[in-house]
Structures are given as structure tokens and as C-alpha cells.
Design an enzyme around this catalytic site. Structure first.
Site, short mmCIF file in Angstrom:
data_model
loop_
_atom_site.label_atom_id
_atom_site.label_comp_id
_atom_site.label_asym_id
_atom_site.label_seq_id
_atom_site.Cartn_x
_atom_site.Cartn_y
_atom_site.Cartn_z
N THR A 153 0.83 -1.21 0.00
CA THR A 153 0.00 0.00 0.00
C THR A 153 0.86 1.26 0.00
O THR A 153 0.75 2.12 -0.88
CB THR A 153 -0.91 0.00 1.26
OG1 THR A 153 -1.66 -1.21 1.27
CG2 THR A 153 -1.85 1.18 1.27
N VAL A 154 1.74 1.38 0.97
CA VAL A 154 2.55 2.60 1.11
C VAL A 154 3.72 2.59 0.12
O VAL A 154 4.01 3.59 -0.55
CB VAL A 154 3.09 2.74 2.56
CG1 VAL A 154 4.00 3.95 2.69
CG2 VAL A 154 1.93 2.82 3.54
N GLU A 213 9.32 10.33 9.64
CA GLU A 213 8.13 11.18 9.76
C GLU A 213 6.86 10.38 9.47
O GLU A 213 5.84 10.55 10.15
CB GLU A 213 8.24 12.36 8.79
CG GLU A 213 7.18 13.42 8.95
CD GLU A 213 7.16 14.01 10.37
OE1 GLU A 213 8.09 14.71 10.75
OE2 GLU A 213 6.18 13.75 11.10
N LYS A 247 3.31 4.44 18.28
CA LYS A 247 3.53 5.84 17.87
C LYS A 247 3.75 6.74 19.09
O LYS A 247 4.60 7.64 19.05
CB LYS A 247 2.34 6.32 17.04
CG LYS A 247 2.23 5.58 15.71
CD LYS A 247 0.85 5.78 15.08
CE LYS A 247 0.76 5.11 13.73
NZ LYS A 247 -0.64 5.06 13.24
N VAL A 300 4.57 8.18 12.20
CA VAL A 300 3.57 8.72 13.13
C VAL A 300 2.72 9.77 12.38
O VAL A 300 3.25 10.74 11.85
CB VAL A 300 4.23 9.39 14.35
CG1 VAL A 300 3.16 9.78 15.38
CG2 VAL A 300 5.27 8.48 14.99
N LYS A 310 6.59 1.97 12.48
CA LYS A 310 6.63 2.37 13.90
C LYS A 310 6.78 1.19 14.85
O LYS A 310 7.35 1.32 15.94
CB LYS A 310 5.40 3.20 14.27
CG LYS A 310 4.07 2.51 13.99
CD LYS A 310 3.61 2.73 12.58
CE LYS A 310 2.39 1.91 12.26
NZ LYS A 310 1.77 2.27 11.00
N GLY A 324 -3.20 5.80 5.19
CA GLY A 324 -3.58 5.76 3.78
C GLY A 324 -2.35 5.86 2.89
O GLY A 324 -1.33 6.44 3.27
P1 NAP Z 1 1.40 -3.80 3.04
O1 NAP Z 1 0.44 -3.26 2.05
O2 NAP Z 1 1.07 -5.08 3.72
O3 NAP Z 1 2.82 -3.93 2.30
C1 NAP Z 1 3.90 -4.62 2.84
C2 NAP Z 1 4.90 -4.89 1.73
O4 NAP Z 1 6.05 -5.51 2.27
C3 NAP Z 1 4.37 -5.82 0.64
O5 NAP Z 1 4.86 -5.42 -0.62
C4 NAP Z 1 4.97 -7.18 1.03
O6 NAP Z 1 5.21 -8.02 -0.10
C5 NAP Z 1 6.30 -6.76 1.63
N1 NAP Z 1 6.75 -7.67 2.67
C6 NAP Z 1 6.23 -7.84 3.92
N2 NAP Z 1 6.92 -8.76 4.61
C7 NAP Z 1 7.89 -9.20 3.77
C8 NAP Z 1 8.95 -10.15 3.88
N3 NAP Z 1 9.13 -10.85 5.01
N4 NAP Z 1 9.79 -10.33 2.84
C9 NAP Z 1 9.61 -9.62 1.71
N5 NAP Z 1 8.64 -8.68 1.53
C10 NAP Z 1 7.80 -8.49 2.55
O7 NAP Z 1 1.66 -2.76 4.20
P2 NAP Z 1 1.54 -1.16 4.14
O8 NAP Z 1 0.16 -0.73 4.54
O9 NAP Z 1 2.12 -0.65 2.90
O10 NAP Z 1 2.47 -0.76 5.39
C11 NAP Z 1 3.86 -0.85 5.29
C12 NAP Z 1 4.51 -0.22 6.52
O11 NAP Z 1 4.11 1.14 6.60
C13 NAP Z 1 4.11 -0.85 7.85
O12 NAP Z 1 5.19 -0.77 8.74
C14 NAP Z 1 2.99 0.05 8.34
O13 NAP Z 1 2.85 0.04 9.74
C15 NAP Z 1 3.51 1.38 7.86
N6 NAP Z 1 2.49 2.42 7.68
C16 NAP Z 1 1.35 2.14 6.99
C17 NAP Z 1 0.42 3.14 6.80
C18 NAP Z 1 -0.87 2.89 6.05
O14 NAP Z 1 -1.73 3.77 6.08
N7 NAP Z 1 -1.03 1.76 5.39
C19 NAP Z 1 0.65 4.41 7.31
C20 NAP Z 1 1.84 4.66 8.02
C21 NAP Z 1 2.75 3.65 8.19
P3 NAP Z 1 3.99 -8.58 -1.00
O15 NAP Z 1 3.40 -7.37 -1.66
O16 NAP Z 1 4.62 -9.51 -1.97
O17 NAP Z 1 3.05 -9.23 -0.04
N1 HSE Z 2 -2.71 1.29 10.66
C1 HSE Z 2 -2.24 2.60 10.89
C2 HSE Z 2 -3.37 3.50 11.29
C3 HSE Z 2 -1.55 3.12 9.67
O1 HSE Z 2 -4.54 3.10 11.09
O2 HSE Z 2 -3.14 4.61 11.80
C4 HSE Z 2 -0.90 4.46 9.86
O3 HSE Z 2 0.21 4.38 10.72
#
Ligand code: NAP
Ligand code: HSE
Length: 338
Positions: free
Chosen positions: A14-15, A117, A192, A120, A95, A291
Site C-alpha cells: 500500500t505505502v 516522519e 507511535k 507517526v 513504527k 492511507g
Molecule cells: P502492506 O500493504 O502489507 O505492504 C507490505 C509490503 O512488504 C508488501 O509489498 C509485502 O510483499 C512486503 N513484505 C512484507 N513482509 C515481507 C517479507 N518478510 N519479505 C519480503 N517482503 C515483505 O503494508 P503497508 O500498509 O504498505 O504498510 C507498510 C509499513 O508502513 C508498515 O510498517 C505500516 O505500519 C507502515 N504504515 C502504513 C500506513 C498505512 O496507512 N497503510 C501508514 C503509516 C505507516 P507482498 O506485496 O509480496 O506481499
Molecule cells: N494502521 C495505521 C493507522 C496506519 O490506522 O493509523 C498508519 O500508521
């Protein structure tokens, strides 16, 4: 020609995908590789995608900047430590890893080698202000809405939507963690809060200390939210750092806030930070906290800082003493969720 900086990604979900799309046309950057689990997952990585690989060593080899957008704690920490040992600058939206493995991350953060940044409140700036402009004051208290999934959930419960339906919506919107229990049980907000507390008051705050007093919103339903709204209050999941008059306290819990509280006036569904400092008084920062695009915004900013050679945010050198006067939020009414 200015030098080309090689940027590698751990994760392209996603990110990661959103950050890749935003960074791929920035002059002077080459997006060298992205580590994924499954090469066959369909993803929109724009017109100049990095090479996808399932080989972690190949992903980080030769990178000037490595971006952790993969989630999890141990594997991500180990890979990022290896990238740092090979001289790379680090950017992380993770985080959980930063909060739980400070033994590894702390020295790197203190050396200004990590931008986080986006970890959080996504692209809404709070880490930078706590490590920068707000350092002119001593902190008195900090109260914040730090989880976008819970903020969205509560907004939907207020509109009468069932909990499970609202959570599924938050997942579809890309707000929730891969394991949404981290969101609904308050753990993500606690991760966070740990980072914010370290950046403004307690640079060595241990994750184990924070996790002791964490409650989430599991079991909250439209009826309880409506009962509380009927008496002019609003339910919010609040993460707090405050002084009890002798020492700093930290907690995450659902509370009923007066409808005119600054954290309620933050736009519905958004994240918000209410910071109280001795000189500056009250500062409120609010905006999106989750998001793909909003988070990519914070990641992109950190990558641009890293390639420009600007140091990442550093915590205070030593702990800030807790204010002698208790700063508990006495207008916060804890609520019990079945
Ligand atoms: P996500 O959609 O689940 O993406 C995770 C990515 O990492 C995927 O591409 C996955 O590969 C890869 N991955 C995970 N474990 C792996 C492993 N062991 N070996 C190789 N590749 C691996 O998660 P996301 O929502 O983007 O979030 C990513 C990070 O950003 C997390 O730490 C989350 O807490 C943080 N974050 C998210 C948001 C949000 O709004 N979503 C906001 C702030 C921070 P595949 O695609 O092949 O499965
Ligand atoms: N899962 C987290 C949230 C993503 O809902 O705030 C952003 O860090």
C-alpha cells in the site's frame, strides 16, 4: 550531472507502491530495487518501477537510501541494520520496529541517520516539529489521536455502522495494519506514542513500559458511541504523555471528550496531536494519519532529506524532568468497552 542516488525499498505494498510512484521521476534518484514476498502480486508501480526481488541482500546491495515499508519487527529491523552497516541512510514508516527494537534503532536515530516522519500520523508532520521547532519549550503534556483506522472506525460508528463493517471499510481504504488487531487493540497507537515520547521527553523510554497501559476500541459499538454523544461528548482513542507530579506517565485508552475539546474539533476521522509546552502553550497539529498517498508523502519527504544529506530527527540528549505540577487531563473520562 548531479550524482544519482540509489533508493531501495523493503516492501511495495500500500505505502511502498505509492511512494515508488511519487519518487520515480525525481531527478537524481534511481529506484534500484524493491523487496517483496510474492513477485506475482499485481501492483501499480508507475512507468519506471524498481526491479522487484524476493532476495533481501540483492535489494539493499549498493543502495544509498533504504526505505522500510514492509512492516513487522524482527526481519525489518535486521535488514535495516544491515543496510545501515553498509553505509545507507534509512527511511522508515515502520513504527512497530522503531518502538520495539530501540536497542538497534536508537543509536541510528541519535546519529541522525533515520527519517521516520511517516511512522507517526503519516504525512502530517509531528516527528519533525517535536525534534525541531517545539524544542524551545519544555513539554508539559501530549495527547493525541494516533490511529487512522480507529479514527475512521469511530466516525463510522457515530454514523451507526456496525464495528465489523467499519473495520472492513478501513482495511479496504488501506488504513489498517496487515494485522488489524494492532489497530483496534491500541498497540499501533502505543507504538507511535512511544516514538513521540522519546522525541520530546524520554529518549530511552522502553516499549515494555508503554505497552503496560494500553486499551483499544475492540467491542465498541454504535449504541455506546450514541449514548455518549447524547450527553454532548465524543469517544476518541487517545494516546497520552503527562506528568503525575513526580514522573512521566503514558497510556492509550478510549475516552469520552467534551464535544468542544481540541482533539474532537480536529476534522472527523483524522489524526491530531495536542502538545502543551511551558513556553509555547497549546499547539494542535491535525491531518491524515493513514492511507497510501498521505503516508507516501511523509516517506518521500524523508527520502528527499536523506539524499540532500540533511540529518534525520534526533531525540533530546537526556530525559526531560517531569513537571512538578501534575498535568493529567482531568477532562478525559475513561470509558469501559465490553
Ligand atoms: P502492506 O500493504 O502489507 O505492504 C507490505 C509490503 O512488504 C508488501 O509489498 C509485502 O510483499 C512486503 N513484505 C512484507 N513482509 C515481507 C517479507 N518478510 N519479505 C519480503 N517482503 C515483505 O503494508 P503497508 O500498509 O504498505 O504498510 C507498510 C509499513 O508502513 C508498515 O510498517 C505500516 O505500519 C507502515 N504504515 C502504513 C500506513 C498505512 O496507512 N497503510 C501508514 C503509516 C505507516 P507482498 O506485496 O509480496 O506481499
Ligand atoms: N494502521 C495505521 C493507522 C496506519 O490506522 O493509523 C498508519 O500508521
Amino acid at each position: 550531472m548531479p550524482p544519482t542516488h540509489r533508493v531501495a525499498f523493503l516492501g511495495a505494498g500500500t505505502v511502498g507502491a505509492a511512494a515508488i510512484r511519487r519518487l520515480q521521476n525525481v531527478p537524481g534518484l534511481a529506484l534500484s530495487a524493491a523487496l517483496v514476498r510474492d513477485l506475482d502480486v499485481p501492483r501499480d508501480l508507475g512507468t519506471r518501477p524498481p526491479r522487484l526481488t524476493t532476495d533481501a541482500d540483492a535489494a539493499i546491495a549498493g543502495a544509498d537510501v533504504v526505505v522500510d515499508v514492509m512492516g513487522g519487527v524482527e526481519v525489518a529491523t535486521e535488514l535495516m541494520a544491515r543496510a545501515a552497516a553498509s553505509g545507507a541512510r534509512l527511511v522508515s514508516a515502520n513504527k512497530a520496529a522503531l518502538a520495539e527494537r530501540w536497542d538497534v534503532w536508537g543509536p541510528l536515530v541519535r546519529a541522525g541517520r533515520v527519517g521516520f516522519e511517516a511512522a507517526v500520523m503519516a504525512g502530517t508532520p509531528v516527528v519533525g516539529p517535536l525534534a525541531g521547532a517545539l524544542r524551545g519549550s519544555s513539554p508539559i503534556a501530549l495527547h493525541a489521536l494516533l490511529n487512522g483506522t480507529c479514527a475512521y472506525l469511530i466516525e463510522r460508528l457515530e454514523a451507526g455502522t456496525a464495528f465489523d463493517v467499519a473495520l472492513a471499510e478501513a482495511q479496504r481504504l488501506g488504513y489498517a495494519e496487515a494485522d488489524p488487531a494492532l489497530d483496534v487493540d491500541g498497540v499501533d497507537a502505543a507504538h507511535k506514542l512511544t516514538l513521540l515520547a522519546r522525541m520530546c521527553a524520554l529518549p530511552e523510554l522502553a516499549w515494555d513500559e508503554v505497552r503496560r497501559d494500553v486499551r483499544g476500541v475492540r467491542g465498541l459499538g454504535p449504541a455506546l458511541v450514541a449514548d455518549i454523544a447524547a450527553r454532548g461528548a465524543r469517544v476518541r482513542l487517545v494516546a497520552s504523555l503527562w506528568s503525575d507530579g513526580a514522573r512521566w506517565r503514558v497510556a492509550v485508552r478510549p475516552v469520552a471528550l467534551p464535544a468542544d475539546h481540541a482533539l474532537v474539533l480536529a476534522r472527523s476521522g483524522k489524526n491530531a496531536l495536542l502538545y502543551r509546552g511551558d513556553a509555547v502553550g497549546e499547539v494542535v497539529i491535525s491531518g491524515p494519519g493513514a492511507g497510501a498517498e498521505a503516508t507516501a508523502s511523509g516517506v518521500v519527504a524523508d527520502v528527499l532529506d536523506a539524499v540532500a544529506g540533511r540529518p534525520g530527527p534526533v531525540p533530546p540528549e537526556r530525559s526531560v524532568p517531569a513537571p512538578a505540577e501534575a498535568s493529567a487531563a482531568d477532562d478525559f473520562e475513561p470509558i469501559e468497552v465490553a
